[in-house]
Scaffold this active site. Sequence first.
Site, PDB file in Angstrom:
ATOM      1  N   SER A  51      -3.038  -6.515 -26.241  1.00  0.00           N
ATOM      2  CA  SER A  51      -4.135  -5.564 -26.390  1.00  0.00           C
ATOM      3  C   SER A  51      -4.529  -5.404 -27.846  1.00  0.00           C
ATOM      4  O   SER A  51      -3.690  -5.497 -28.742  1.00  0.00           O
ATOM      5  CB  SER A  51      -3.696  -4.200 -25.831  1.00  0.00           C
ATOM      6  OG  SER A  51      -4.642  -3.209 -26.156  1.00  0.00           O
ATOM      7  N   TYR A  98       2.951   2.899 -25.329  1.00  0.00           N
ATOM      8  CA  TYR A  98       2.264   1.789 -24.639  1.00  0.00           C
ATOM      9  C   TYR A  98       1.909   0.704 -25.663  1.00  0.00           C
ATOM     10  O   TYR A  98       2.257  -0.468 -25.488  1.00  0.00           O
ATOM     11  CB  TYR A  98       1.000   2.270 -23.915  1.00  0.00           C
ATOM     12  CG  TYR A  98       0.084   1.112 -23.613  1.00  0.00           C
ATOM     13  CD1 TYR A  98      -1.035   0.859 -24.419  1.00  0.00           C
ATOM     14  CD2 TYR A  98       0.377   0.232 -22.582  1.00  0.00           C
ATOM     15  CE1 TYR A  98      -1.837  -0.238 -24.184  1.00  0.00           C
ATOM     16  CE2 TYR A  98      -0.429  -0.864 -22.342  1.00  0.00           C
ATOM     17  CZ  TYR A  98      -1.534  -1.101 -23.142  1.00  0.00           C
ATOM     18  OH  TYR A  98      -2.319  -2.194 -22.921  1.00  0.00           O
ATOM     19  N   LYS A 124       3.364  -3.456 -26.422  1.00  0.00           N
ATOM     20  CA  LYS A 124       2.584  -4.693 -26.596  1.00  0.00           C
ATOM     21  C   LYS A 124       2.998  -5.384 -27.893  1.00  0.00           C
ATOM     22  O   LYS A 124       3.177  -6.596 -27.944  1.00  0.00           O
ATOM     23  CB  LYS A 124       1.081  -4.396 -26.606  1.00  0.00           C
ATOM     24  CG  LYS A 124       0.532  -3.944 -25.267  1.00  0.00           C
ATOM     25  CD  LYS A 124       0.843  -4.958 -24.161  1.00  0.00           C
ATOM     26  CE  LYS A 124       0.335  -4.513 -22.814  1.00  0.00           C
ATOM     27  NZ  LYS A 124       0.701  -5.454 -21.729  1.00  0.00           N
TER      28      LYS A 124
HETATM   29  C1  WQD Z   1     -13.248   4.141 -24.921  1.00  0.00           C
HETATM   30  C2  WQD Z   1     -14.105   5.123 -25.733  1.00  0.00           C
HETATM   31  C3  WQD Z   1     -13.052   7.246 -26.050  1.00  0.00           C
HETATM   32  C4  WQD Z   1     -13.134   8.542 -21.908  1.00  0.00           C
HETATM   33  C5  WQD Z   1      -7.792   2.045 -24.067  1.00  0.00           C
HETATM   34  C6  WQD Z   1      -6.427   1.579 -24.451  1.00  0.00           C
HETATM   35  C7  WQD Z   1      -6.442   0.105 -24.713  1.00  0.00           C
HETATM   36  C8  WQD Z   1      -7.010  -0.607 -23.528  1.00  0.00           C
HETATM   37  C9  WQD Z   1      -8.398  -0.074 -23.189  1.00  0.00           C
HETATM   38  C10 WQD Z   1      -5.151  -1.313 -22.168  1.00  0.00           C
HETATM   39  C11 WQD Z   1     -13.270   5.914 -26.741  1.00  0.00           C
HETATM   40  C12 WQD Z   1     -14.340   7.382 -25.238  1.00  0.00           C
HETATM   41  C13 WQD Z   1     -13.275   7.800 -23.069  1.00  0.00           C
HETATM   42  C14 WQD Z   1     -13.913   9.727 -21.738  1.00  0.00           C
HETATM   43  C15 WQD Z   1     -14.930   9.333 -23.871  1.00  0.00           C
HETATM   44  N1  WQD Z   1      -6.163  -0.459 -22.400  1.00  0.00           N
HETATM   45  N2  WQD Z   1     -14.158   8.199 -24.019  1.00  0.00           N
HETATM   46  N3  WQD Z   1     -14.786  10.078 -22.739  1.00  0.00           N
HETATM   47  O1  WQD Z   1      -9.123   4.222 -25.734  1.00  0.00           O
HETATM   48  O2  WQD Z   1     -10.682   2.328 -26.468  1.00  0.00           O
HETATM   49  O3  WQD Z   1      -8.666   1.823 -25.134  1.00  0.00           O
HETATM   50  O4  WQD Z   1      -8.249   1.329 -22.948  1.00  0.00           O
HETATM   51  O5  WQD Z   1      -4.873  -2.312 -22.762  1.00  0.00           O
HETATM   52  O6  WQD Z   1      -5.113  -0.299 -24.945  1.00  0.00           O
HETATM   53  O7  WQD Z   1      -6.070   2.243 -25.652  1.00  0.00           O
HETATM   54  O8  WQD Z   1     -10.548   2.963 -24.049  1.00  0.00           O
HETATM   55  O9  WQD Z   1     -12.032   3.664 -22.210  1.00  0.00           O
HETATM   56  O10 WQD Z   1     -10.171   5.246 -22.958  1.00  0.00           O
HETATM   57  O11 WQD Z   1     -12.146   4.895 -24.421  1.00  0.00           O
HETATM   58  O12 WQD Z   1     -15.735   9.693 -24.760  1.00  0.00           O
HETATM   59  O13 WQD Z   1     -13.835  10.464 -20.711  1.00  0.00           O
HETATM   60  O14 WQD Z   1     -14.679   6.079 -24.852  1.00  0.00           O
HETATM   61  O15 WQD Z   1     -12.945   8.321 -26.968  1.00  0.00           O
HETATM   62  O16 WQD Z   1     -14.074   6.132 -27.889  1.00  0.00           O
HETATM   63  P1  WQD Z   1      -9.776   2.919 -25.453  1.00  0.00           P
HETATM   64  P2  WQD Z   1     -11.198   4.230 -23.320  1.00  0.00           P
END
Ligand code: WQD
Length: 336
Positions: free
Chosen positions: A125, A150, A154
């Site tokens: 990741s 997590y 990785k």
């Molecule tokens: C994306 C953006 C949030 C939810 C995570 C893991 C990463 C990978 C992908 C496994 C961010 C914003 C989110 C919400 C929001 N997973 N957001 N409101 O955090 O980039 O990555 O998932 O491998 O390892 O860390 O993904 O989809 O949670 O967030 O504003 O209700 O959307 O702040 O900017 P993230 P995400």
Amino acid sequence: MKKVLVTGGLGFIGSHTVVELQNEGFEVIIIDNLSNSSIEVLDKITSITGIKPEYHNIDLKDKLAVKIFFEHHPVDGIIHFAASKAVGESVQMPLEYYENNIGSLVYILQELKANNLNNFIFSSSCTVYGQADELPITENAPIKPAESPYGNTKQIGEEIIKDATKVSNLKAIALRYFNPIGAHESAKIGELPIGVPQNLIPFVVQTAAGIREELSVFGSDYDTPDGTAVRDYIHVVDLAKAHIVALRRLIENNNKAQFEIFNLGTGKGNSVLEVIQSFEKVTGKKVNYKLVDRRAGDITAAYADTNYANDELGWKTELSLDDALLSAWKWQETLK
Ligand code: WQD
């Protein structure tokens, strides 16, 4: 016909990869303990490709079960997705994450060595980079201290694999995913979040479907064009296809080192507000949202430098953010 084991093959990325493997003529064996997936996905895969994968309900923390499996299944390649993957949950239950993600990886690698099975693809990741100092992010970007157990699993997982390749014939590739989103064009498989979605796209589609009242946009004061955080959203089908390219590289001995790492992204960053705008444009659905405080642990921006994957793997994404968001919506519409 080459035989490939896909651990976590009933999960989101795993199931899409199984479909692409079958499309490419591979014989697929799935191991999945259903801890974060549904057995119905097996029939969905079969309905897409017309081929039912062999399936074993094995918990990879069961050292003996792993040993017995590999003694009876001399596979030509292994794609290892099976892992716990909720960032927030990992902070609450670190030992379960280390036991599951690291313990099972070690057991698998031990049996690969014992049975001289050597082509291993690891699901990693972009989390390993934390907030990179430079954008876009290359594979040489420094690894930052993990922000969650997590993410740490990785980072540690990659180190374990690298060390394992030094003492056996093991050839391995770690694929560092950016943000996987979307669903298969058939809308028969897709992301199946359990409970309240943590990730953005499942929350967006559930809000548009009226399942969630309102989307909270975490942070609008980031140093980005519109103040909301930027990510590299890659269509899960493009991501799945990259696994077949990487597997072929190992099977055909085209790898240039025993252990290789590739970033898998589109190379383009999009903000949360841009994702909402794109979703509303392609679906015609409205997304109710409010701007709230940042989420702890979130970074400002991340998107991939895709040159190494494009040039060395000979792979690049073909589907757009619009394609991914529309496919995610069509998948959501099939869910009761
Ligand atoms: C994306 C953006 C949030 C939810 C995570 C893991 C990463 C990978 C992908 C496994 C961010 C914003 C989110 C919400 C929001 N997973 N957001 N409101 O955090 O980039 O990555 O998932 O491998 O390892 O860390 O993904 O989809 O949670 O967030 O504003 O209700 O959307 O702040 O900017 P993230 P995400």
